[in-house]
Scaffold this motif. Sequence first.
Motif, mmCIF file in Angstrom:
data_model
loop_
_atom_site.group_PDB
_atom_site.id
_atom_site.type_symbol
_atom_site.label_atom_id
_atom_site.label_comp_id
_atom_site.label_asym_id
_atom_site.label_seq_id
_atom_site.Cartn_x
_atom_site.Cartn_y
_atom_site.Cartn_z
ATOM 1 N N GLY A 145 42.360 55.189 21.149
ATOM 2 C CA GLY A 145 42.068 53.837 21.620
ATOM 3 C C GLY A 145 43.159 53.215 22.469
ATOM 4 N N LYS A 146 44.081 54.038 22.963
ATOM 5 C CA LYS A 146 45.159 53.511 23.801
ATOM 6 C C LYS A 146 44.648 53.277 25.218
ATOM 7 C CE LYS A 146 49.801 54.558 25.525
ATOM 8 N NZ LYS A 146 50.896 55.565 25.587
ATOM 9 N N LEU A 147 44.948 52.090 25.745
ATOM 10 C CA LEU A 147 44.538 51.732 27.103
ATOM 11 C C LEU A 147 45.731 51.861 28.048
ATOM 12 C CD1 LEU A 147 42.298 50.538 28.961
ATOM 13 C CD2 LEU A 147 43.187 48.274 28.389
ATOM 14 N N SER A 148 45.532 52.569 29.160
ATOM 15 C CA SER A 148 46.629 52.782 30.104
ATOM 16 C C SER A 148 46.085 52.922 31.518
ATOM 17 C CB SER A 148 47.417 54.043 29.731
ATOM 18 O OG SER A 148 46.580 55.183 29.775
ATOM 19 N N ILE A 149 46.987 52.869 32.501
ATOM 20 C CA ILE A 149 46.609 53.138 33.891
ATOM 21 C C ILE A 149 46.404 54.645 34.030
ATOM 22 C CG2 ILE A 149 47.370 53.083 36.294
ATOM 23 C CD1 ILE A 149 48.975 50.574 35.598
ATOM 24 N N TRP A 150 45.220 55.048 34.465
ATOM 25 C CA TRP A 150 44.914 56.473 34.606
ATOM 26 C C TRP A 150 45.230 56.977 36.009
ATOM 27 C CZ3 TRP A 150 40.786 58.980 37.382
ATOM 28 C CH2 TRP A 150 40.669 60.344 37.102
ATOM 29 N N LEU A 151 44.865 56.190 37.023
ATOM 30 C CA LEU A 151 45.092 56.583 38.415
ATOM 31 C C LEU A 151 45.270 55.341 39.275
ATOM 32 C CD1 LEU A 151 45.129 58.940 40.516
ATOM 33 C CD2 LEU A 151 42.678 58.525 40.833
ATOM 34 N N THR A 152 46.255 55.386 40.148
ATOM 35 C CA THR A 152 46.492 54.310 41.109
ATOM 36 C C THR A 152 46.159 54.799 42.509
ATOM 37 O OG1 THR A 152 48.257 53.340 39.765
ATOM 38 C CG2 THR A 152 48.216 52.755 42.094
ATOM 39 N N ILE A 153 45.326 54.056 43.214
ATOM 40 C CA ILE A 153 45.000 54.367 44.608
ATOM 41 C C ILE A 153 45.744 53.348 45.462
ATOM 42 C CG2 ILE A 153 43.177 54.696 46.314
ATOM 43 C CD1 ILE A 153 41.258 55.312 44.048
ATOM 44 N N ASP A 154 46.906 53.735 45.965
ATOM 45 C CA ASP A 154 47.822 52.792 46.615
ATOM 46 C C ASP A 154 47.253 52.159 47.879
ATOM 47 O OD1 ASP A 154 50.092 52.817 44.875
ATOM 48 O OD2 ASP A 154 50.530 54.848 45.546
ATOM 49 N N GLU A 155 46.321 52.839 48.538
ATOM 50 C CA GLU A 155 45.782 52.279 49.771
ATOM 51 C C GLU A 155 44.851 51.095 49.512
ATOM 52 O OE1 GLU A 155 43.815 55.665 51.421
ATOM 53 O OE2 GLU A 155 41.858 55.058 50.626
ATOM 54 N N VAL A 156 44.425 50.904 48.273
ATOM 55 C CA VAL A 156 43.608 49.744 47.915
ATOM 56 C C VAL A 156 44.535 48.539 47.802
ATOM 57 C CG1 VAL A 156 42.124 48.708 46.166
ATOM 58 C CG2 VAL A 156 41.881 51.134 46.731
ATOM 59 N N LYS A 157 44.296 47.521 48.631
ATOM 60 C CA LYS A 157 45.194 46.368 48.693
ATOM 61 C C LYS A 157 44.381 45.077 48.673
ATOM 62 C CE LYS A 157 48.705 48.935 51.303
ATOM 63 N NZ LYS A 157 49.561 49.161 50.139
ATOM 64 N N ALA A 158 44.175 44.550 47.480
ATOM 65 C CA ALA A 158 43.505 43.257 47.340
ATOM 66 C C ALA A 158 44.440 42.151 47.831
ATOM 67 C CB ALA A 158 43.117 43.031 45.892
ATOM 68 N N THR A 159 43.855 41.092 48.373
ATOM 69 C CA THR A 159 44.640 39.970 48.906
ATOM 70 C C THR A 159 43.987 38.650 48.516
ATOM 71 O OG1 THR A 159 43.411 39.872 50.988
ATOM 72 C CG2 THR A 159 45.300 41.397 50.895
ATOM 73 N N SER A 160 44.621 37.563 48.898
ATOM 74 C CA SER A 160 44.047 36.246 48.626
ATOM 75 C C SER A 160 42.752 36.030 49.408
ATOM 76 C CB SER A 160 45.051 35.151 48.960
ATOM 77 O OG SER A 160 45.464 35.252 50.315
ATOM 78 N N ASN A 161 42.607 36.702 50.548
ATOM 79 C CA ASN A 161 41.363 36.598 51.330
ATOM 80 C C ASN A 161 40.212 37.324 50.664
ATOM 81 O OD1 ASN A 161 42.572 35.099 53.394
ATOM 82 N ND2 ASN A 161 43.303 36.954 54.416
ATOM 83 N N ASN A 162 40.531 38.444 50.016
ATOM 84 C CA ASN A 162 39.548 39.222 49.274
ATOM 85 C C ASN A 162 40.264 39.808 48.061
ATOM 86 O OD1 ASN A 162 37.745 41.044 48.200
ATOM 87 N ND2 ASN A 162 37.549 42.294 50.032
ATOM 88 N N PRO A 163 40.119 39.192 46.884
ATOM 89 C CA PRO A 163 40.861 39.625 45.703
ATOM 90 C C PRO A 163 40.290 40.859 45.015
ATOM 91 C CG PRO A 163 39.478 37.766 45.145
ATOM 92 C CD PRO A 163 39.324 37.980 46.630
ATOM 93 N N PHE A 164 39.184 41.407 45.547
ATOM 94 C CA PHE A 164 38.537 42.544 44.906
ATOM 95 C C PHE A 164 39.054 43.865 45.474
ATOM 96 C CE2 PHE A 164 35.664 38.974 44.650
ATOM 97 C CZ PHE A 164 35.319 38.975 43.306
ATOM 98 N N GLY A 165 39.272 44.819 44.599
ATOM 99 C CA GLY A 165 39.702 46.155 45.019
ATOM 100 C C GLY A 165 38.705 47.186 44.527
ATOM 101 N N ILE A 166 39.139 48.050 43.610
ATOM 102 C CA ILE A 166 38.216 48.970 42.952
ATOM 103 C C ILE A 166 37.230 48.121 42.165
ATOM 104 C CG2 ILE A 166 38.027 50.745 41.171
ATOM 105 C CD1 ILE A 166 40.840 51.704 42.098
#
Length: 334
Positions: A145-166
């Motif tokens: 039941g441990k929750l962790s970051i599994w994979l980071t996709i660095d090219e995904v860049k959410a911003t204040s204009n669009n806060p959504f990524g994955i």
Amino acid sequence: MKRYFPIILSILIVLVSFGVVYNIKNSSFGTKVSDSKKNSENKTIGSFQKSRGCARFPYFLSKMRIPQPIAIDLSQQHYKGLAFLFGRGFNRAVHLKAWERFDYFGGYALDRSGNMYLAPMPFISVKPYTFNLQKNIYKLDSKNGKLSIWLTIDEVKATSNNPFGIISIVYDCDDNTLWVSSIDKSDYFHSRGTIYHIDIASKKILQKVEGIDALSLQLLHTTKGKYLLAGIANDNSLVALEIKDNRLKLSQNSRESETSVPKKVRINPSVPIKLFELPNKEEHIRKIKIVGKNHLQIQTIPFSYNLIAQTLEQASIRKSYDLVWDKNKWSLHK
């Protein structure tokens, strides 16, 4: 008789002209009907059934003796992050404080071992670290039941204009992979979203396709093949993308690099098969579920790439419909 000849000639000319126009209109109309029927046939993806999937609930729930049925709650109404609901009326919950460390989630996928992969979701307002969370896929380990970051996709860049990524994620039982979508580079007028196909064992991106904003994803096997269904973020449509040999099938006009890994393409507009458009242009498909023979259940939300309470489970925000394929056409039922 000569006196009436001009009148008779005029009548004949009118009759002939009417006949020519009538034949042209009939011919054009016939062509349009034929073309329309042909286009409709091209957009048919075949019939389908609800099938038993390979996904399992996390094993640690069994160790805790949590009885079935179990519901997964990402609504953020009562629990931050995620919770597993059970009991009569789902009035009891398994929720750990440690599951709140990555804020909020908008979608999940369970694999055949019971591991859960989660897509992030900004919620109502953002904090300095919120944008950074949107580029990660998170994993809840089935055993502990441990929750962790599994994979980071660095090219995904959410911003204040669009806060959504994955934004959406679905598990593929056929090859133990994930299909994941991101919409960080998009807005209401430009579709710059990306679909990633990721191998779970190696964490490698097997295929990367750009140019479609998938707010929701679902895999579907039909009598005509395998498809990735997508609810589109910047309009009210449901589309299908054909999968061949475990890869999204691309048009001949699509360019794919032979040297880069992962391979990157920009999807040609002719590739997605538009299946259905909702009557309300303000509604966008957030969830797609296969519930029976030729029967989908969809859930819709208003969506405009901003944080207008788009993760709330309020009846006024989210709406559910049955989408049924019958007699070569889709029909929508509340």
